[in-house]
Design an enzyme around this catalytic site. Structure first.
Site, PDB file in Angstrom:
ATOM      1  N   LYS A 183     -17.538  -2.996   2.556  1.00 46.30           N
ATOM      2  CA  LYS A 183     -18.759  -2.259   2.314  1.00 46.30           C
ATOM      3  C   LYS A 183     -19.460  -2.977   1.181  1.00 46.30           C
ATOM      4  O   LYS A 183     -18.990  -3.872   0.555  1.00 46.30           O
ATOM      5  CB  LYS A 183     -18.662  -0.882   2.299  1.00 46.30           C
ATOM      6  CG  LYS A 183     -18.154  -0.238   3.536  1.00 46.30           C
ATOM      7  CD  LYS A 183     -19.266  -0.294   4.860  1.00 46.30           C
ATOM      8  CE  LYS A 183     -19.085   0.474   6.099  1.00 46.30           C
ATOM      9  NZ  LYS A 183     -17.813  -0.198   6.858  1.00 46.30           N
TER      10      LYS A 183
HETATM   11  C1  LIG Z   1     -22.084   3.468  10.315  1.00 49.66           C
HETATM   12  C2  LIG Z   1     -20.667   3.694   9.945  1.00 49.66           C
HETATM   13  N1  LIG Z   1     -20.626   5.261   9.548  1.00 49.66           N
HETATM   14  C3  LIG Z   1     -19.266   5.491   9.111  1.00 49.66           C
HETATM   15  C4  LIG Z   1     -18.410   4.727   8.821  1.00 49.66           C
HETATM   16  C5  LIG Z   1     -16.995   5.000   8.374  1.00 49.66           C
HETATM   17  O1  LIG Z   1     -16.756   4.898   7.110  1.00 49.66           O
HETATM   18  P1  LIG Z   1     -15.156   4.949   6.485  1.00 49.66           P
HETATM   19  O2  LIG Z   1     -14.352   3.618   7.189  1.00 49.66           O
HETATM   20  O3  LIG Z   1     -15.395   4.847   5.285  1.00 49.66           O
HETATM   21  O4  LIG Z   1     -14.524   6.047   7.140  1.00 49.66           O
HETATM   22  C6  LIG Z   1     -18.507   3.393   8.846  1.00 49.66           C
HETATM   23  C7  LIG Z   1     -17.459   2.307   8.987  1.00 49.66           C
HETATM   24  O5  LIG Z   1     -17.323   1.231   9.254  1.00 49.66           O
HETATM   25  C8  LIG Z   1     -19.800   2.979   9.611  1.00 49.66           C
HETATM   26  O6  LIG Z   1     -20.005   1.692   9.730  1.00 49.66           O
END
Ligand SMILES: Cc1ncc(COP(=O)(O)O)c(C=O)c1O
Length: 399
Positions: A183
Site C-alpha cells: 500500500k
Molecule cells: C479496496 C480495499 N479494501 C480493503 C482491503 C483490505 O486491506 P487489508 O489487506 O489491510 O485488510 C484492500 C486490500 O487490498 C483493498 O484493496
C-alpha cells in the site's frame, strides 16, 4: 529487454524502519505498546483526525467500524462492485447484506447509484477510494446525510490522498486505511480507523481488543492495574509495536512516496497519450491522486490480443502486472448467494476485461518506468489492429 523481473509492486523499507523494529524486539514490547500510541498520534496529526485506532488490517478496521455502528442481521450496506472482497466480506461477517452497485466510467460508485440502492434497511455506505484517488465523496456524504446513514470510507488505497483540500481521514463517519505490504505506506500487515466521533472511537477501540474495558498493555505498565472488564465480545485486532515501528517511519516518508508515485504516473500519462489503445486512469478535479495503482484500460478491440495475452506479453518482457479488481458480483459466493447478474453491472462489465495495473511504486527507478513504457508501446505497436482508416491510408499510399 530487461534482464531482471520487475514486480508490479514492492514495498520500500528503509534503515530507520529496520532499526526501529530491532529496537522494539530488544525493548521487550513486541505487542501493543508505546510505539502503537506514538503511531496513532502521528497519524491523527497527519490526517487531522481527533481519533485514530491502529489495528492489524484494513479488513479489521472496516469490520470493527461497522460493528461499532451496530450493523447486524437484517441491515444492508452499500458497496461498489469494483473493490477488493474485504469491503463486502466484513458485511457478511456481521450477518448483514452487502448491496453491490455498479461504478461509473471513472471507476467510482456515484451518488446516483447509491441513491437507487438505498432502502429502509440501509445502515451504512462504503465508498472506495479506488487506486488512491478519492471518489466523489461530497455527493455521497450529502445524500447519506439526508437519509441519516453513516459513511464508512474504504481508504485502503488512499493514505495521504486529499479531497477538497483536506487529507482523507475525516470526511466520513469512520475512515479505514490499509498498511498492507504494497500500500502507499506499510506496516507489513496493518490498518487504521480515523474518526472525529468520540463515542464511535471509544466503541471501535473497545471492540478491537476483546471488548475489554482498558488497553491490555496498560495492565502491565507501571501506570496500569490488573483489572479489566469485558463489556462486549470484541475482536483480537490490535496492532503490535513491531508493526508500528514500521508505520512511524513510513508515515514520515509518505508524502515523498506519493510524490514519486505521481512522477512515474506523469511519465506513463505522457508516454501513452498518443496511443488510442491505452487509456490512462482519470484524474478527477478537487482531489490529489496518490497512484496507489495505475490501472490502464486496454482497448483490446483495437488490438489483436486479449488482456490476458497482453499481461503475458509483459511477463515475457520481465514486467509484472495485475488486475484490480475482479468485480465483486462476479465472485461465486456473491453471485450464488445474492443472484447477481452481469447485466446489473454494465459499466463494471465493460471495464473489467480492459483493466491492467502497471507497476508503479516509489522504489522504481526512471529506468524501470522507461522499461514498462517501452514494453507497453512495443506490444501495442506490434499487435495493433489495422483500423479501416489506417487501411485506407495504406491503400492510398500504394501498399
Ligand atoms: C479496496 C480495499 N479494501 C480493503 C482491503 C483490505 O486491506 P487489508 O489487506 O489491510 O485488510 C484492500 C486490500 O487490498 C483493498 O484493496
Amino acid at each position: 529487454m530487461r534482464n531482471s523481473f520487475l514486480p508490479y509492486s514492492l514495498p520500500f523499507v528503509g534503515e530507520e524502519e529496520i532499526a526501529e523494529v530491532v529496537d522494539s524486539l530488544r525493548s521487550g514490547w513486541v505487542t501493543t505498546g508505546p510505539k502503537v500510541k506514538h503511531f496513532e498520534d502521528a497519524f491523527a496529526a497527519y490526517v487531522g483526525a481527533r481519533h485514530t485506532i491502529a489495528v492489524n488490517s484494513c479488513t479489521a478496521a472496516l469490520h470493527t467500524s461497522l460493528a461499532a455502528l451496530g450493523i447486524g442481521p437484517g441491515d444492508e450496506v452499500i458497496v461498489p462492485t469494483l473493490t477488493f472482497c474485504a469491503t463486502a466480506n466484513v458485511v457478511i461477517h456481521l450477518g448483514a447484506t452487502p448491496v453491490i452497485v455498479d461504478v461509473d466510467q471513472d471507476f467510482y460508485m456515484s451518488a446516483e447509484a447509491v441513491c437507487r440502492a438505498i432502502t429502509p434497511r440501509t445502515r451504512a455506505i462504503i465508498p472506495v477510494h479506488y487506486a488512491g484517488q478519492a471518489c466523489s465523496l461530497r455527493e455521497i456524504l450529502v445524500l447519506a446525510g439526508s437519509h441519516g446513514i453513516p459513511v464508512v470510507e474504504d481508504a485502503a488505497h488512499a493514505a495521504g490522498a486529499e479531497y477538497e483540500g483536506r487529507k482523507i481521514g475525516t470526511h466520513g463517519r469512520a475512515v479505514c486505511f490499509s498498511f498492507y505490504a504494497i500500500k502507499n505506506m506499510t506496516t507489513g500487515e496493518g490498518g487504521m480507523v480515523t474518526t472525529n466521533d468520540d463515542a464511535l472511537a471509544e466503541r471501535i477501540r473497545l471492540l478491537s481488543l476483546h471488548g475489554m474495558s482498558r488497553d491490555a498493555w496498560k495492565r502491565y505498565s507501571e501506570a496500569g492495574s490488573w483489572y479489566y472488564e469485558v463489556l462486549e465480545p470484541g475482536y483480537k485486532y490490535n496492532m503490535t509495536d513491531i508493526q508500528a515501528s514500521l508505520g512511524i517511519h513510513q508515515l514520515r516518508r509518505l508524502d515523498g512516496f506519493i510524490e514519486r508515485r505521481q512522477q512515474i504516473a506523469r511519465m506513463y500519462d505522457e508516454a501513452f497519450s498518443d496511443l488510442p489503445e491505452i487509456v490512462s486512469p482519470p484524474r478527477l478535479p478537487g482531489r490529489t491522486h496518490t497512484y496507489h495503482l495505475y490501472p490502464i484500460r486496454l482497448r483490446s478491440g483495437l488490438l489483436q490480443l486479449s488482456r490476458s495475452e497482453f499481461i503475458e506479453e509483459l511477463r515475457r518482457r520481465h514486467i509484472g502486472a495485475s488486475v484490480h479488481f475482479i468485480p465483486l458480483h462476479r465472485h461465486p459466493f456473491y453471485r450464488n448467494r445474492f443472484g447477481y447478474k452481469a447485466e446489473q453491472f454494465p459499466v463494471a462489465e465493460e471495464l473489467y476485461p480492459e483493466l491492467v495495473s502497471l507497476p508503479l511504486y516509489p522504489k522504481m527507478s526512471d529506468k524501470d518506468a522507461e522499461d514498462v513504457i517501452g514494453a507497453v508501446r512495443e506490444i501495442v505497436l506490434n499487435r495493433r489492429r489495422i483500423t479501416s482508416r489506417a487501411r485506407v491510408a495504406q491503400i492510398e499510399g500504394g501498399m
